[in-house]
Design a protein around this motif. Structure first.
Motif, short mmCIF file in Angstrom:
data_model
loop_
_atom_site.label_atom_id
_atom_site.label_comp_id
_atom_site.label_asym_id
_atom_site.label_seq_id
_atom_site.Cartn_x
_atom_site.Cartn_y
_atom_site.Cartn_z
N MET A 465 0.83 -1.21 0.00
CA MET A 465 0.00 0.00 0.00
C MET A 465 0.86 1.26 0.00
O MET A 465 0.66 2.17 -0.81
N PHE A 466 1.85 1.34 0.88
CA PHE A 466 2.67 2.55 0.99
C PHE A 466 3.54 2.74 -0.24
O PHE A 466 3.86 3.88 -0.62
N ASN A 467 3.90 1.65 -0.88
CA ASN A 467 4.82 1.71 -2.02
C ASN A 467 4.28 2.54 -3.18
O ASN A 467 5.03 3.02 -4.02
N ILE A 514 5.08 15.44 1.13
CA ILE A 514 4.76 15.68 2.55
C ILE A 514 5.32 14.55 3.42
O ILE A 514 5.83 14.80 4.52
N LEU A 515 5.23 13.33 2.93
CA LEU A 515 5.78 12.20 3.69
C LEU A 515 7.29 12.32 3.83
O LEU A 515 7.87 11.78 4.78
N GLY A 516 7.92 13.02 2.91
CA GLY A 516 9.35 13.29 3.04
C GLY A 516 9.65 14.25 4.19
O GLY A 516 10.72 14.17 4.80
N GLY A 536 8.31 8.50 4.49
CA GLY A 536 7.91 7.49 5.46
C GLY A 536 6.77 7.92 6.34
O GLY A 536 6.38 9.09 6.36
N LYS A 537 6.23 6.96 7.07
CA LYS A 537 5.11 7.22 7.98
C LYS A 537 5.15 6.26 9.15
O LYS A 537 5.31 5.06 8.98
N THR A 538 5.05 6.84 10.34
CA THR A 538 4.91 6.02 11.54
C THR A 538 3.45 5.61 11.70
O THR A 538 2.55 6.21 11.11
N GLY A 539 3.23 4.60 12.52
CA GLY A 539 1.87 4.20 12.84
C GLY A 539 1.84 3.55 14.20
O GLY A 539 2.67 2.69 14.50
N THR A 540 0.92 4.01 15.03
CA THR A 540 0.73 3.40 16.34
C THR A 540 -0.75 3.19 16.56
O THR A 540 -1.53 4.16 16.52
N GLU A 541 -1.15 1.97 16.74
CA GLU A 541 -2.57 1.66 16.95
C GLU A 541 -3.04 2.35 18.24
O GLU A 541 -2.26 2.57 19.17
N ASN A 542 -4.31 2.69 18.29
CA ASN A 542 -4.86 3.56 19.32
C ASN A 542 -4.54 3.12 20.74
O ASN A 542 -4.30 3.94 21.62
N THR A 543 -4.54 1.81 21.00
CA THR A 543 -4.25 1.32 22.35
C THR A 543 -2.81 0.83 22.49
O THR A 543 -2.49 0.09 23.40
N PHE A 549 6.42 1.24 11.09
CA PHE A 549 7.06 2.27 10.29
C PHE A 549 7.23 1.72 8.89
O PHE A 549 7.81 0.64 8.70
N ILE A 550 6.68 2.46 7.92
CA ILE A 550 6.83 2.09 6.51
C ILE A 550 7.52 3.26 5.83
O ILE A 550 7.09 4.42 5.98
N GLY A 551 8.59 2.99 5.11
CA GLY A 551 9.30 4.06 4.43
C GLY A 551 9.89 3.61 3.12
O GLY A 551 10.17 2.41 2.92
N SER A 552 10.08 4.57 2.21
CA SER A 552 10.63 4.26 0.90
C SER A 552 11.82 5.16 0.59
O SER A 552 11.82 6.34 0.94
N THR A 553 12.80 4.57 -0.06
CA THR A 553 13.86 5.31 -0.72
C THR A 553 13.55 5.26 -2.21
O THR A 553 12.57 4.61 -2.61
N PRO A 554 14.34 5.91 -3.07
CA PRO A 554 14.05 5.83 -4.51
C PRO A 554 14.07 4.41 -5.09
O PRO A 554 13.53 4.19 -6.18
N THR A 555 14.65 3.45 -4.37
CA THR A 555 14.75 2.10 -4.92
C THR A 555 13.97 1.04 -4.13
O THR A 555 13.53 0.05 -4.70
N HIS A 556 13.81 1.21 -2.83
CA HIS A 556 13.22 0.16 -2.00
C HIS A 556 12.18 0.74 -1.03
O HIS A 556 12.29 1.89 -0.59
N THR A 557 11.20 -0.11 -0.71
CA THR A 557 10.24 0.19 0.35
C THR A 557 10.43 -0.85 1.46
O THR A 557 10.43 -2.05 1.19
N THR A 558 10.60 -0.36 2.68
CA THR A 558 10.86 -1.24 3.83
C THR A 558 9.79 -1.02 4.88
O THR A 558 9.46 0.13 5.21
N GLY A 559 9.23 -2.10 5.38
CA GLY A 559 8.22 -2.02 6.42
C GLY A 559 8.65 -2.76 7.66
O GLY A 559 9.29 -3.81 7.59
N VAL A 560 8.30 -2.20 8.82
CA VAL A 560 8.61 -2.81 10.11
C VAL A 560 7.34 -2.86 10.95
O VAL A 560 6.60 -1.86 11.04
N TYR A 561 7.07 -4.01 11.52
CA TYR A 561 5.97 -4.17 12.47
C TYR A 561 6.54 -4.63 13.81
O TYR A 561 7.39 -5.52 13.86
N ILE A 562 6.08 -4.00 14.90
CA ILE A 562 6.48 -4.39 16.26
C ILE A 562 5.22 -4.61 17.08
O ILE A 562 4.32 -3.77 17.09
N GLY A 563 5.15 -5.73 17.78
CA GLY A 563 4.00 -6.00 18.64
C GLY A 563 4.14 -7.34 19.32
O GLY A 563 5.18 -8.00 19.22
N CYS A 564 3.11 -7.76 20.02
CA CYS A 564 3.09 -9.05 20.71
C CYS A 564 2.08 -9.96 20.01
O CYS A 564 1.05 -9.50 19.52
#
Length: 631
Positions: A465-467, A514-516, A536-543, A549-564
């Motif tokens: 989606m972010f890509n 704007i994301l830049g 890029g864009k951060t994201g934190t669920e309401n609770t 964090f999903i972010g793109s450079t001119p060549t790659h899009t990298t996504g990170v998810y952290i949770g339990c």
């Protein structure tokens, strides 16, 4: 149906089956007076399938794990007892078919009006695996029973058992009891303990659901059922049973390998698209998109960062990382979790978590499509929205309101109220459609809360989606396999990833710029780690259960998810910028963009505005912000 009708039905079925079996025996034996037992001892030639990285180097393989066959005299008595207790208690008494078992299963199945219980003997299972396909038909069942009767006339019980144990499937490409013992415990079957024998026997019910390498908890539950069966058969004593069911399912530590979650993803794809037999025996060449060096770097950084978070926050924290080549959708690195040996669960495309703020760029993209500009001003203020018989009063994460601000400021600072107001101006339908166009699979309700990302998705979906904002508004489907060739080099499958223009390049460019700004603000804390342009864009669920964090450079899009895994809260003030972003940032030093920079639609014009009032200003102004607008 009363009990008399059921008994009559049972009798008719049994009598008809008996006559059919009797007639079939005469016909079959007349045509095939004797079966070729030597075929049971021959193992057809098999070739492993290999997985290549994006440079053509093998990094994993799928193969039949079949060790040297073992003689029945070398198999401990308690191993034989475990299989007899689990699969065929009357094995040493029947002549290939258990009439008592057939009658019992008929009673049970008729009573419950569905198939609840089978009646296949060990002999029948051996015949089925070596002579017949697994398709369940009445004719195949009759043939199977006939051949079982014939086999019992030619071989002793111990010979049948030896063939069975050497050929039975234990899941994960493992055939034969010696291979299973080696893979599970690094020992010969001669050294297998009673509880381990019960583990081996437990897999027979369904290798795809009870293989301990993939489903340790299910296997342990099934093992205890087998131990209870051994107790009922008086193969073990009550005290032994009580002690054995308390033992944990201990397996040998697997050999370290790279990209284990990616390999499992490819395995699941190949089994469905091509078939398990070809995958494990057909010598396939699978061209993956993985870059092995980038994969190793991702695993190293992920392990380091998650270890730190587990010490600082809670030991249950886990997550995932995907690095994707933006233009092609090729996944170059995938980390599905902290410890594959402890949990095979792939959080990269198996964990569905609320998107939160990473969905906000779609809201503003839909707004720009409607002609709304980022220099327009909206007021951040208390908001009340009727919702049925209730009133929804959304808040910002800070529980404060900042008054007038431009939409550019609202997106770059992830303001909730202004994002909701923007959604209300344009309607939720277009935002929902954009999410669907980006292949978000969950049910999407067109409510005002959609502005805050109140939908669930996976990291894979989030990255795709972010890509679009790095690809001029085009969606490119993330994928792990480019093509598959058979053992003769003929291409039998080729990836055809979905590519679709979701938003216009001019719209994408305005949002991406704007994301830049968000990245520029975050970069000030780590000036040495990110040399290339990025959005890029951060994201934190309401609770605070999920950080993105999903972010793109001119060549790659990298996504990170952290949770339990149990979706518990990480804490009130835990943000994606403090958890997911540092991991994303550490990955960027391994991603080379060369001299490439983002390009924007030529119809766009750069202007400098005051980020609060939206009025034109100069770069010397303390609140100056450069944005792109369509003139």
């Amino acid at each position: 149906m009363n009990i008399y009708s059921r008994v009559l039905t049972l009798f008719l079925i049994f009598f008809g089956s008996f006559l059919g079996l009797l007639f079939g025996c005469f016909v079959f034996i007349a045509a095939y007076p004797w079966i070729d037992v030597s075929a049971l001892h021959r193992d057809s030639a098999v070739r492993p399938s290999i997985i290549l990285d994006d440079e053509g180097v093998e990094w994993a393989r799928f193969q039949v794990d079949r060790k040297e066959p073992i003689t029945i005299s070398a198999v401990p008595e308690h191993v034989i007892q475990a299989f007899v207790a689990a699969e065929d208690r009357s094995f040493f008494k029947h002549t290939g078919i258990s009439w008592r078992g057939i009658i019992r299963s008929l009673f049970v199945n008729i009573y419950h009006r569905k198939k609840m219980q089978g009646a296949s003997t060990i002999t029948q299972q051996l015949v089925r695996m070596l002579y017949f396909d697994p398709q369940k038909t009445f004719i195949r069942k009759i043939k199977e029973q006939i051949v079982s009767l014939m086999l019992e006339q030619q071989l002793s019980k111990h010979q049948i058992l030896e063939l069975y144990l050497n050929n039975v499937y234990f899941g994960c490409g493992i055939y034969g009891i010696q291979a299973a013992s080696q893979r599970f415990w690094n020992c010969s079957v001669q050294d297998v303990t009673i509880d381990q024998a019960a583990v081996l026997a437990s897999i027979m019910k369904s290798p795809g659901h009870y293989c301990p390498l993939l489903f340790p908890l299910s296997c342990q539950e099934r093992r205890n059922i087998i131990l209870h069966s051994m107790l009922q058969c008086e193969f073990i004593k009550r005290d032994d049973y009580e002690n054995l069911i308390k033992k944990p399912l201990e397996l040998a530590k697997p050999t370290a390998m790279h990209a284990p979650h990616a390999k499992e993803w490819i395995r699941a794809f190949a089994e469905q698209a091509i078939g398990r037999d070809l995958l494990y025996k057909g010598g396939l060449i699978i061209q993956s998109t993985i870059n092995l060096q980038m994969q190793k770097d991702a695993e190293e950084e992920f392990e380091k960062k998650i270890s730190q978070l587990r010490i600082k926050m809670m030991p249950e924290i886990d997550g995932s990382v995907i690095v994707m080549e933006g233009a092609t959708g090729e996944i170059k690195a995938l980390v599905g979790g902290y410890n594959f040996a402890a949990s095979k669960f792939d959080r990269a495309h198996g964990a569905h978590r609320q998107f939160g703020s990473i969905l906000k760029p779609l809201v503003f993209a839909a707004a720009v499509e409607k002609g709304i500009r980022f220099d327009e001003v909206e007021i951040d203020e208390p908001l009340e929205i009727p919702s049925g018989n209730n009133v929804w009063k959304p808040e910002n994460f800070s529980n404060q309101f900042d008054g007038p601000m431009t939409l550019a400021y609202a997106l770059s600072h992830s303001n909730n109220i202004v994002t909701i107001k923007t959604l209300l101006r344009i309607g939720a339908a277009r935002v929902a459609q954009l999410a669907r166009d980006c292949q978000i699979k969950c049910q999407i309700h067109e409510y005002p809360s959609l502005a805050l990302g109140c939908i669930d998705g996976t990291l894979k979906e989030a990255v795709g989606m972010f890509n679009i904002f790095s690809q001029h508004g085009a969606y490119v489907e993330p994928h792990l396999v480019s093509w598959v060739k058979d053992q003769w080099g003929t291409k039998i499958w080729k990836a055809q990833p979905l590519k679709k223009q979701v938003i216009a390049p001019a719209v994408s460019g305005q949002v991406a710029h704007i994301l830049g700004l968000s990245i520029e603000r975050l970069k000030k804390r780590h000036p040495d780690l990110l040399q290339s342009e990025a959005i890029g864009k951060t994201g934190t669920e309401n609770t605070c259960r999920t950080c993105w964090f999903i972010g793109s450079t001119p060549t790659h899009t990298t996504g990170v998810y952290i949770g339990c895994d149990d979706n518990r809260s990480l804490g009130r003030y835990i943000f994606g910028s403090a958890t997911a972003f540092p991991l994303w940032l550490s990955m960027q030093k391994y991603i080379s963009c060369g001299q490439k920079k983002f390009t924007y639609d030529p119809s766009l014009k750069a202007i400098i505005i005051d980020e609060k009032t939206g009025k034109r200003c100069t770069l010397a102004d303390s609140r100056a912000t450069r944005i792109l607008v369509a003139e």
